[in-house]
Design a protein around this motif. Sequence first.
Motif, PDB file in Angstrom:
ATOM      1  N   SER A  96      -0.157  -2.533   2.972  1.00 19.37           N
ATOM      2  CA  SER A  96      -0.314  -1.140   3.410  1.00 19.37           C
ATOM      3  C   SER A  96       0.770  -0.723   4.400  1.00 19.37           C
ATOM      4  CB  SER A  96      -1.691  -0.940   4.061  1.00 19.37           C
ATOM      5  OG  SER A  96      -2.717  -1.257   3.164  1.00 19.37           O
ATOM      6  N   ARG A 124      -4.842  -6.073   2.151  1.00 21.83           N
ATOM      7  CA  ARG A 124      -4.908  -4.977   3.111  1.00 21.83           C
ATOM      8  C   ARG A 124      -4.914  -5.489   4.551  1.00 21.83           C
ATOM      9  NH1 ARG A 124      -9.767  -1.434   0.711  1.00 21.83           N
ATOM     10  NH2 ARG A 124     -10.620  -3.531   0.410  1.00 21.83           N
ATOM     11  N   TYR A 141      -5.770   3.597   5.212  1.00 21.30           N
ATOM     12  CA  TYR A 141      -5.828   2.150   4.974  1.00 21.30           C
ATOM     13  C   TYR A 141      -5.812   1.805   3.484  1.00 21.30           C
ATOM     14  CZ  TYR A 141      -7.854  -2.595   5.692  1.00 21.30           C
ATOM     15  OH  TYR A 141      -8.098  -3.944   5.705  1.00 21.30           O
ATOM     16  N   ASP A 142      -6.704   2.404   2.734  1.00 20.10           N
ATOM     17  CA  ASP A 142      -6.846   2.069   1.311  1.00 20.10           C
ATOM     18  C   ASP A 142      -5.831   2.804   0.448  1.00 20.10           C
ATOM     19  OD1 ASP A 142      -8.540   0.481  -0.563  1.00 20.10           O
ATOM     20  OD2 ASP A 142      -8.807   2.451  -1.483  1.00 20.10           O
ATOM     21  N   PHE A 145      -2.473   1.142   0.523  1.00 17.67           N
ATOM     22  CA  PHE A 145      -2.448  -0.079  -0.289  1.00 17.67           C
ATOM     23  C   PHE A 145      -2.266   0.265  -1.769  1.00 17.67           C
ATOM     24  CE2 PHE A 145      -4.313  -3.370  -2.916  1.00 17.67           C
ATOM     25  CZ  PHE A 145      -3.723  -4.518  -2.407  1.00 17.67           C
ATOM     26  N   SER A 146      -3.035   1.234  -2.262  1.00 13.70           N
ATOM     27  CA  SER A 146      -2.970   1.611  -3.680  1.00 13.70           C
ATOM     28  C   SER A 146      -1.577   2.109  -4.055  1.00 13.70           C
ATOM     29  CB  SER A 146      -4.002   2.697  -3.985  1.00 13.70           C
ATOM     30  OG  SER A 146      -5.304   2.211  -3.818  1.00 13.70           O
ATOM     31  N   THR A 189      -3.428 -10.246  -5.768  1.00  8.87           N
ATOM     32  CA  THR A 189      -4.115  -9.405  -4.788  1.00  8.87           C
ATOM     33  C   THR A 189      -5.093 -10.268  -4.004  1.00  8.87           C
ATOM     34  OG1 THR A 189      -3.973  -7.449  -6.223  1.00  8.87           O
ATOM     35  CG2 THR A 189      -5.611  -7.396  -4.458  1.00  8.87           C
ATOM     36  N   THR A 194     -14.980  -7.403  -1.683  1.00 10.79           N
ATOM     37  CA  THR A 194     -15.462  -6.115  -2.183  1.00 10.79           C
ATOM     38  C   THR A 194     -15.259  -6.014  -3.698  1.00 10.79           C
ATOM     39  OG1 THR A 194     -13.353  -4.957  -1.862  1.00 10.79           O
ATOM     40  CG2 THR A 194     -14.860  -5.005  -0.002  1.00 10.79           C
ATOM     41  N   GLU A 196     -14.742  -3.380  -5.384  1.00 10.67           N
ATOM     42  CA  GLU A 196     -13.666  -2.424  -5.678  1.00 10.67           C
ATOM     43  C   GLU A 196     -12.306  -3.113  -5.729  1.00 10.67           C
ATOM     44  OE1 GLU A 196     -17.179  -0.509  -4.000  1.00 10.67           O
ATOM     45  OE2 GLU A 196     -15.882  -2.081  -3.178  1.00 10.67           O
ATOM     46  N   SER A 197     -12.074  -4.048  -4.801  1.00  6.22           N
ATOM     47  CA  SER A 197     -10.797  -4.771  -4.769  1.00  6.22           C
ATOM     48  C   SER A 197     -10.627  -5.637  -6.020  1.00  6.22           C
ATOM     49  CB  SER A 197     -10.715  -5.649  -3.524  1.00  6.22           C
ATOM     50  OG  SER A 197     -10.680  -4.869  -2.358  1.00  6.22           O
ATOM     51  N   ARG A 200      -9.948  -3.339  -9.049  1.00  7.25           N
ATOM     52  CA  ARG A 200      -8.586  -2.785  -8.983  1.00  7.25           C
ATOM     53  C   ARG A 200      -7.564  -3.837  -9.404  1.00  7.25           C
ATOM     54  NH1 ARG A 200      -7.061   0.294  -3.691  1.00  7.25           N
ATOM     55  NH2 ARG A 200      -7.792  -1.632  -2.726  1.00  7.25           N
TER      56      ARG A 200
END
Length: 358
Positions: A96, A124, A141-142, A145-146, A189, A194, A196-197, A200
């Motif tokens: 990030s 992250r 923050y997120d 990263f994306s 990664t 999480t 979500e991580s 992704r």
Amino acid sequence: MLLGGGDMKDTGIEIGLYTLADICPDPHTGNAVSASQRMKEIVEAAKLADEAGLDVFGVGEHHRLDYAVSSPAVVLASIAQVTKRIKLTSATTVLSTVDPVRLFEDFATLDLLSDGRAEIIAGRGAFIESFPLFGYNTNNYDALFSEHMDLLLKLNKNATVSWEGQFRPSLRDAEIAPRPLQQEIPIWTGVGGTPESAIRAGKLGTGIALAILGGDPIRFKPLVDLYRKAGIEAGHSEEKLKVGVTGHGFLAATTQEAKQQFYPYYSNYWYHVNKQRGGLTFRMSEAEFEQMTRPETALFVGSPQQIAEKIVQQHELFGHQRFMAQIDIGGLPFNKVAEGIELLATKVAPIVRKQTSK
């Protein structure tokens, strides 16, 4: 030179080490090594790991005075000059708050210097010091990263890049140099827990490196399943969807010896990490430590046989391709780290490679 386990390296899962380069006072003496000494010991640890036949060595990133390494690529480039075959990865890059172009060029340079051994684990980050340091806002923050991951993956595939985003200037037919020796640098990664991580990472087709620091590892099984499902649905091959497991460890001749020797250092480590992150600063009790080291938990503390059994049990759960242990924490003296490297390479790795190659 250590006795090698290298003749078995082509079978079973990859086995390696990573360091976050924490500078903790030794709980027995109250003294801490200098940043200079810590870096020299990290380079020496990587050299020992390479000679012993381990597969991968990772270096973490922090931007505070109680950690020695803020630039993994520089340290890994130094390691590249004293090693021959071990893969060299960040563990992890705080994606990030780093410019993806600079990051890619640094690791492409490392790849050339190491004859194609560079990798990146991007995460992250658990610490946020790098946000104000480099002019980023933790509110993003997120999103940072994306966006940075999107650009990093494009840079990895293309020598000339056009790109637009929210947080960094656009690129128009930009030449990205140098190109790595590998066709693409392997990118993973870092996933702390999480869903979500994990999803992704699967959609993007990167590997995932799971940080499993304690408790029952079965709780991470849904994340691995979500990761693989998302990856396959996004059109990535099963071969591309690699899983790595990372965790804390300490080895001694017997499990009882390992517990007795490691407890003061592990308690010390968490005392300082919790203090750094503004949390509670009580000391872990021996009873709590005993609970954490039970055979069914994810903390890799014990005899070579017990550590091998834990790794193999986790492999039955996750079917992962890589295991990496962090064995140099809490002010542990370097001679103990060196002993751990030898035990991991000569006693644990042969068992694990045999069991996981079936």
